[in-house]
Design a protein around this motif. Structure first.
Motif, mmCIF file in Angstrom:
data_model
loop_
_atom_site.group_PDB
_atom_site.id
_atom_site.type_symbol
_atom_site.label_atom_id
_atom_site.label_comp_id
_atom_site.label_asym_id
_atom_site.label_seq_id
_atom_site.Cartn_x
_atom_site.Cartn_y
_atom_site.Cartn_z
ATOM 1 N N GLY A 91 -18.897 3.246 22.427
ATOM 2 C CA GLY A 91 -19.417 3.975 21.282
ATOM 3 C C GLY A 91 -19.620 3.065 20.103
ATOM 4 N N LYS A 92 -19.450 3.613 18.911
ATOM 5 C CA LYS A 92 -19.677 2.857 17.685
ATOM 6 C C LYS A 92 -18.486 3.017 16.747
ATOM 7 N N ARG A 141 -22.293 10.768 14.671
ATOM 8 C CA ARG A 141 -20.934 11.306 14.587
ATOM 9 C C ARG A 141 -20.249 11.465 15.938
ATOM 10 N N GLU A 142 -20.996 11.820 16.983
ATOM 11 C CA GLU A 142 -20.377 12.016 18.294
ATOM 12 C C GLU A 142 -19.974 10.694 18.944
ATOM 13 N N GLU A 143 -20.596 9.603 18.516
ATOM 14 C CA GLU A 143 -20.314 8.289 19.108
ATOM 15 C C GLU A 143 -19.228 7.508 18.379
ATOM 16 N N ILE A 174 -12.005 13.801 8.046
ATOM 17 C CA ILE A 174 -12.498 12.753 8.950
ATOM 18 C C ILE A 174 -12.592 13.227 10.400
ATOM 19 N N PRO A 175 -11.552 13.850 10.970
ATOM 20 C CA PRO A 175 -11.705 14.330 12.350
ATOM 21 C C PRO A 175 -12.722 15.456 12.489
ATOM 22 N N GLU A 176 -12.949 16.218 11.422
ATOM 23 C CA GLU A 176 -13.984 17.253 11.477
ATOM 24 C C GLU A 176 -15.367 16.613 11.573
ATOM 25 N N LEU A 177 -15.567 15.546 10.818
ATOM 26 C CA LEU A 177 -16.870 14.883 10.831
ATOM 27 C C LEU A 177 -17.071 14.059 12.093
ATOM 28 N N ASN A 201 -14.630 12.420 17.884
ATOM 29 C CA ASN A 201 -14.148 11.503 18.925
ATOM 30 C C ASN A 201 -13.462 10.263 18.371
ATOM 31 N N ALA A 202 -13.251 10.232 17.048
ATOM 32 C CA ALA A 202 -12.547 9.093 16.445
ATOM 33 C C ALA A 202 -11.080 9.111 16.882
#
Length: 553
Positions: A139-140, A210-212, A288-291, A294-295
């Protein structure tokens, strides 16, 4: 070779680290020998009479302890274009510039390929231990990193902040790709000339991908908090950009607009999703986890003066773990965080014995009377330090610094095999002191934290702070400057002021206050936005946000 690497081999990196730390003393001798052999032709070493000797004993007897001030004449010659071997055998082609927020003015330091390699070794090592505990997928990374403008010195050398020199390196980009930590923002954003525009676009890129997003990073915790405080102000504008596929007019730099146009496309569904998530948050908790669902964690330097920002960062992070990044400075790196599951307040850094030669000066202990005629002890080696003791670090690195007093005081918390694990305590020369009192940056931090609890009861917080010794009065006294998030009545502020005064527990301060040799502490509340103006001032002088630390004195 690096460019062909698909991903970093975590197990191999950890095995390499275990090997070099099992016999740290031997590795240290080998590292010193290599540094001295490769730089034997350097004028600085030649003048000291080493005559080709590379053993630690000869090195210590011939080479004096130095500060940056001692090396300035040599560095200035390099800056001015002298290509003879002055501090290193090979010519220095790049100069690093410190932020100037610690000492009040920037320092110029040699930077070379060898120093870059030690940087990557630190990054690889800590990544391996992080990834073992918190594996990230393909991912990124949302990286709030900023490269200030590189300039040319009088002698034609590239000059930039240490972080800029790292971020502009092709090997850094390849390494981030190998670590599956590639920045989601294009180079035009990272190296943009306007920090505010770059920050806005970092946020926008993060939302688009955001998903990556696997992790969120900035060099300092301060930068992370600043980024998401900014998000609170511009989130609706970001949603409009995503909905329409048109970049905000606030972005005026042509290169940034061109780069973002390749990424930004109309996506009303994503805009609605982000709008819904932000509208559903309570006071931005867990933003942050809402945005970025996958972080896995947030990373950055979170020790020392950065500890003040942890409460706010945890508010944004929700349940996401915070991981303190590695330990280093503009002069180079020292240790990696190989215990990533520890909270930042307990973070320690294992010294890599093959990236430099390290010595440690024991710090004074005992009562005030015993310190009056204090004679500084001789430095001890990396493996000779003792658990529980505090030391000032002496660095010999691969870029021409020999027995260089870094100015950091650390505490030895334990050992990883035979290399010490260090906890940063404070900068040695940054002290609040009027006579016999000696309060460090850490003492100031603890005092502010204690008084801030009274503000929290009023649903307010200390946005940022600094301090000053006022000697214009008799007796002199401490002045603490606060920026507060909202309105607080005078009675509460008086309680905070008294709490600050009581919370300095240094014996010299307490005894001097009792006999009125130091006057009552003064608390001054500054206007909202004052610390933003301080940041803008430093950025205007050429500093990069990646290296900015709010001056505490």
């Amino acid at each position: 070779m690096l460019e062909k690497m698909e991903t970093v081999d975590v197990d191999e990196l950890i095995e390499e680290f275990e090997t070099i730390t099992k016999d740290a003393e031997r590795i240290q001798r080998e590292t010193l020998r290599k540094i001295l052999e490769e730089n034997a032709s350097a004028e600085y070493l030649q003048n000291l009479g080493l005559n080709g000797r590379t053993d630690p004993e000869s090195f210590k007897s011939c080479v004096p302890l130095v500060t940056h001030e001692d090396l300035e004449p040599y560095i200035q010659r390099i800056i001015d274009g002298d290509i003879s071997p002055i501090l290193t055998g090979k010519p220095i082609t790049t100069i690093s510039r410190s932020s100037g927020t610690t000492q009040g003015k920037p320092k110029f330091l040699p930077f070379n390929d060898e120093l870059m390699e030690t940087t990557l070794q630190i990054f690889r090592t800590s990544y391996a231990f992080r990834n073992r505990e918190f594996p990230i997928g393909k991912g990124k990374a949302l990286q709030f990193i900023y490269g200030s403008k590189q300039s040319k010195t009088k002698g034609g050398l590239n000059a930039g902040t240490a972080t800029t020199n790292v971020y502009r390196s092709s090997t850094f980009k390849a390494e981030m790709k190998a670590m599956q930590s590639q920045c989601c923002s294009p180079d035009e954003v990272i190296f943009g000339p306007d920090f505010h525009q770059s920050l806005y676009c970092h946020l926008l890129c993060g939302l688009i991908f955001r998903e990556e997003i696997q992790l969120v990073f900035s060099t300092f915790a301060h930068s992370l908090v600043h980024a998401f405080r900014t998000f609170e102000l511009v989130w609706e504008e970001l949603c409009d950009d995503i909905r329409e596929g048109v970049l905000s007019r606030r972005i005026t730099v042509p290169s940034i607009r061109a780069a973002m146009s390749k990424i930004l496309k109309p996506n009303p569904e994503l805009a609605d999703l982000i709008h819904k998530k932000c509208s559903g948050l309570s006071n931005w908790y867990g933003l942050i986890p809402e945005l970025f669902p996958n972080a896995k964690y947030l990373s950055g330097i979170m020790t020392g003066s950065m500890e003040h920002y942890l409460k706010k960062l945890r508010h944004y992070a929700g349940d996401l773990p915070l991981m303190s990044a590695d330990y280093g400075s503009s002069e180079g790196w020292i240790g990696a965080n190989v215990n990533p599951i520890l909270p930042p307040e307990l973070a320690t850094f294992a010294v890599l014995p093959n990236i430099g030669y390290f010595e440690f000066i024991p710090q004074r202990v005992g009562n005030l009377e015993s310190q009056v005629h204090f004679i500084e002890p001789k430095p001890v080696g990396l493996t000779e330090v003792k658990v529980g003791e505090e030391y000032e670090i002496i660095v010999t690195n691969v870029a021409g610094l020999y027995r260089y007093r870094l100015g950091d005081v650390v505490k030895v918390m334990g050992f990883h095999n035979s290399t010490p694990e260090l906890k940063f305590i404070c900068r040695r020369n940054l002290l609040l002191t009027i006579n016999i009192d000696k309060n460090t940056e850490k003492d100031l931090q603890l005092s502010v934290d204690e008084a801030a609890k009274l503000l929290a009861e009023e649903k307010q917080e200390v946005v940022d702070f600094t301090s000053h010794v006022d000697l214009s009065t008799d007796p002199g006294h401490y002045v603490i400057f606060w920026e507060v998030s909202g309105e607080v009545n005078d009675e509460v502020l008086k309680e905070c002021c008294n709490c600050l005064d009581r919370s300095f527990v240094d014996a010299g301060y307490v005894s001097a206050r009792k006999v009125n040799a130091i006057g009552p502490l003064e608390l001054r509340v500054v206007l909202k936005g004052t610390f933003q103006q301080i940041l803008d001032h430093y950025l205007g002088l050429g500093a990069a946000l990646s290296q900015f630390k709010t001056p505490r004195y």
